[in-house]
Design an enzyme around this catalytic site. Structure first.
Site, PDB file in Angstrom:
ATOM      1  N   LYS A   1      29.983  49.145  39.537  1.00  4.52           N
ATOM      2  CA  LYS A   1      29.722  48.429  38.279  1.00  4.52           C
ATOM      3  C   LYS A   1      30.400  47.065  38.328  1.00  4.52           C
ATOM      4  O   LYS A   1      31.615  46.946  38.210  1.00  4.52           O
ATOM      5  CB  LYS A   1      30.259  49.204  37.069  1.00  4.52           C
ATOM      6  CG  LYS A   1      29.644  48.668  35.769  1.00  4.52           C
ATOM      7  CD  LYS A   1      30.413  49.031  34.530  1.00  4.52           C
ATOM      8  CE  LYS A   1      31.541  48.069  34.241  1.00  4.52           C
ATOM      9  NZ  LYS A   1      31.133  46.666  34.070  1.00  4.52           N
TER      10      LYS A   1
ATOM     11  N   GLU B   1      44.053  48.187  40.761  1.00  2.25           N
ATOM     12  CA  GLU B   1      44.529  46.848  41.133  1.00  2.25           C
ATOM     13  C   GLU B   1      44.512  46.033  39.853  1.00  2.25           C
ATOM     14  O   GLU B   1      43.442  45.662  39.366  1.00  2.25           O
ATOM     15  CB  GLU B   1      43.584  46.215  42.167  1.00  2.25           C
ATOM     16  CG  GLU B   1      43.510  46.956  43.481  1.00  2.25           C
ATOM     17  CD  GLU B   1      44.770  46.830  44.309  1.00  2.25           C
ATOM     18  OE1 GLU B   1      45.647  46.015  43.959  1.00  2.25           O
ATOM     19  OE2 GLU B   1      44.889  47.557  45.297  1.00  2.25           O
TER      20      GLU B   1
ATOM     21  N   CYS C   1      44.521  37.199  40.250  1.00  2.00           N
ATOM     22  CA  CYS C   1      45.594  38.162  39.992  1.00  2.00           C
ATOM     23  C   CYS C   1      46.855  37.811  40.777  1.00  2.00           C
ATOM     24  O   CYS C   1      47.952  38.184  40.390  1.00  2.00           O
ATOM     25  CB  CYS C   1      45.125  39.563  40.328  1.00  2.00           C
ATOM     26  SG  CYS C   1      44.411  39.663  41.968  1.00  2.00           S
TER      27      CYS C   1
ATOM     28  N   GLU D   1      50.321  37.432  31.640  1.00  2.17           N
ATOM     29  CA  GLU D   1      49.355  36.883  32.589  1.00  2.17           C
ATOM     30  C   GLU D   1      48.422  35.954  31.816  1.00  2.17           C
ATOM     31  O   GLU D   1      47.739  36.380  30.884  1.00  2.17           O
ATOM     32  CB  GLU D   1      48.560  38.026  33.215  1.00  2.17           C
ATOM     33  CG  GLU D   1      47.589  37.543  34.262  1.00  2.17           C
ATOM     34  CD  GLU D   1      46.778  38.680  34.888  1.00  2.17           C
ATOM     35  OE1 GLU D   1      46.273  39.542  34.144  1.00  2.17           O
ATOM     36  OE2 GLU D   1      46.650  38.682  36.117  1.00  2.17           O
TER      37      GLU D   1
END
Ligand code: NAD
Length: 442
Positions: free
Chosen positions: A141, A216, A250, A344
């Site tokens: 997906k 992750e 990331c 983040e």
């Protein structure tokens, strides 16, 4: 408009899982050499269509064309690398009484792959390569915003000879399609890359069926610069280590920790590097940074500059006009308690935080819920190794910002996730170890 893609619902996931399940017996039984040759053929077909895929990725995600080419290059390298795996899935023989014990690696079954929009096909390939090499069938997906390269890749894989049902792509929202994959009793594992928040809900959902999960997730990585480093090289390299892919990475080194005594010299060099960064049309060959992915993302990123006490030291440039542009921005001095230093941002903002000594640098680098990536700049080799061992993070580079390679494991400590992708280690995440005992006593 670039393309229109029908939105799938949960029933499309059920169909894809059924197709993957039907394809499983033949795929896992295929002889290892044949599976290896198929993965190599997929790599060859990706190579033949590299430019087409790179332009599609650049247009869909708004990323610089040079970066997109590198990413599709990594897709084909990933398939080349894991084409070596089917014939090297080794087991152990273990001395026991009364017979022989040995281990084999079995595929998990149908594996669900859920990926984000920042490196769409590359991150899909990190999962597809080892999953298929180990004999699993998959449902992939892609993120809602970036499905185009996954769809084209599935066509290229079929052209290369991948049997029907082995790879199934479902384009739909996370909260319906993604969630159905997590709940589906016939899905053996979810390999997820995305935000820590969604990762948490996937781990909780997967617990219901004891699904295997690898995660992750997000990061807030530190780029630690000691005064004895080659300051010019460290400062010139710092902008792309956080502003590459417009900061939607990331691994972005979004906290730049600089030893106090070198701060002024480092900042002067950093300013010239940030101001010379070429921000513009993703399809222009000279572009180093494109726009953000969406209006919503730009709004989120911009909100960090509205926080009380934020010190904008300097900014680079960004085009005016259509596009979700955001100029690369350096905050300095930033406090380790600022939101910009803790959360983040996933956009082109970096916080520069001064430190006094090695102990403080390590404490600051570890003062985060995340632990994905990072860099250390120093000419003192012993210090480099001391600090590298002390920083709680899955991948780290010394006098470089490069830490992701097809051949070496990648993944996070702490709330950046668990499990490892890439390198030989990724195969562990797509296989179960089975122990077989054969009695030989007469
Ligand atoms: P996201 O978590 O919003 O979405 C990622 C994927 O999960 C998408 O395909 C989405 O449709 C799906 N999803 C959303 N809700 C779901 C649910 N409830 N159940 C199942 N699936 C669901 O992340 P994003 O905004 O697409 O990507 C940005 C995030 O990804 C950042 O936090 C970034 O750090 C992280 N990321 C991590 C890595 C890594 O390797 N550690 C790499 C790239 C991006």
């Amino acid at each position: 408009m670039l393309a229109e893609v029908p939105r799938a619902g949960a029933e499309a996931v059920d169909e894809a899982v059924a197709a993957a399940r039907a394809a499983l017996p033949a795929w896992r039984a295929l002889d290892p050499g044949a599976r290896a040759r198929l993965l190599a053929a997929i790599a060859a077909n990706v190579e033949e269509h590299l430019e087409e895929l790179a332009v599609l990725e650049a247009r869909n995600a708004g990323k610089a064309i040079g970066d997109a080419r590198g990413e599709i290059g990594m897709v084909l390298d990933t398939f080349r690398y894991y084409a070596g795996a089917p014939e090297r899935l080794l087991g152990d023989t273990i001395p026991v009484a009364g017979g022989h014990a040995f281990t084999v690696r079995e595929p998990l079954g149908v594996v669900g792959l859920i990926v984000p929009w920042n490196f769409p096909l590359t991150i899909a390939a990190w999962k597809l390569g080892p999953a298929l090499a180990a004999g699993n069938t998959v449902v992939l997906k892609p993120a809602e915003l970036t499905p185009l390269t996954a769809l084209r890749f599935a066509e290229l894989a079929a052209e290369a000879g991948l049997p029907q049902g082995v790879l199934n792509v479902v384009v739909g929202p996370g909260r319906t399609c993604g969630q159905r994959m997590v709940e589906h009793p016939d899905v053996a594992k979810i390999a997820f890359t995305g935000s820590t928040e969604v990762g948490r809900s996937i781990a909780a959902g997967a617990a219901q069926t004891i699904k295997r999960v690898t995660l992750e997730l997000g990061g807030k990585s530190a780029n630690v610069v000691f005064a004895d480093a080659d300051l010019q090289t460290a400062a010139q390299a710092a902008p792309l280590a956080v502003f590459g892919n417009a900061g939607q990475d990331c691994c972005a080194r979004s906290r730049i920790l600089v030893e106090q005594s070198a701060l002024d010299e480092f900042l002067a060099e950093l300013e010239s590097a940030v101001k010379s960064l070429r921000v513009g049309d993703p399809l222009d060959e000279a572009t180093q940074m494109g726009p953000l992915i969406s209006a919503g993302q730009r709004e989120t990123v911009a909100s960090f500059l509205d926080d009380e006490g934020v010190n904008v030291a300097f900014r680079g440039s960004a085009p005016e006009g259509p596009g979700y542009w955001f100029a690369p921005t350096i905050l300095c001095p930033a406090s380790p308690d600022d939101r910009a230093a803790r959360e983040e941002i996933f956009g082109p903002i970096a916080a520069v935080i001064p430190f006094r000594d090695e102990a403080e640098a390590i404490a600051l680098a570890n003062d985060t819920i995340y632990g994905l990536s990072g860099s250390i700049w120093t000419r003192d080799g012993a210090r480099a190794l001391r600090v590298a061992r002390a920083v709680e993070t899955g991948v780290l580079s010394i006098n470089s910002n490069s830490s992701v390679r097809v051949t070496t494991p990648f993944g996070g400590f702490k709330q950046s996730g668990y499990g490892r992708e890439l390198g030989p280690h990724a195969l562990d995440a797509y296989t179960e170890v089975k122990t077989i005992y054969y009695a030989t006593e007469a």
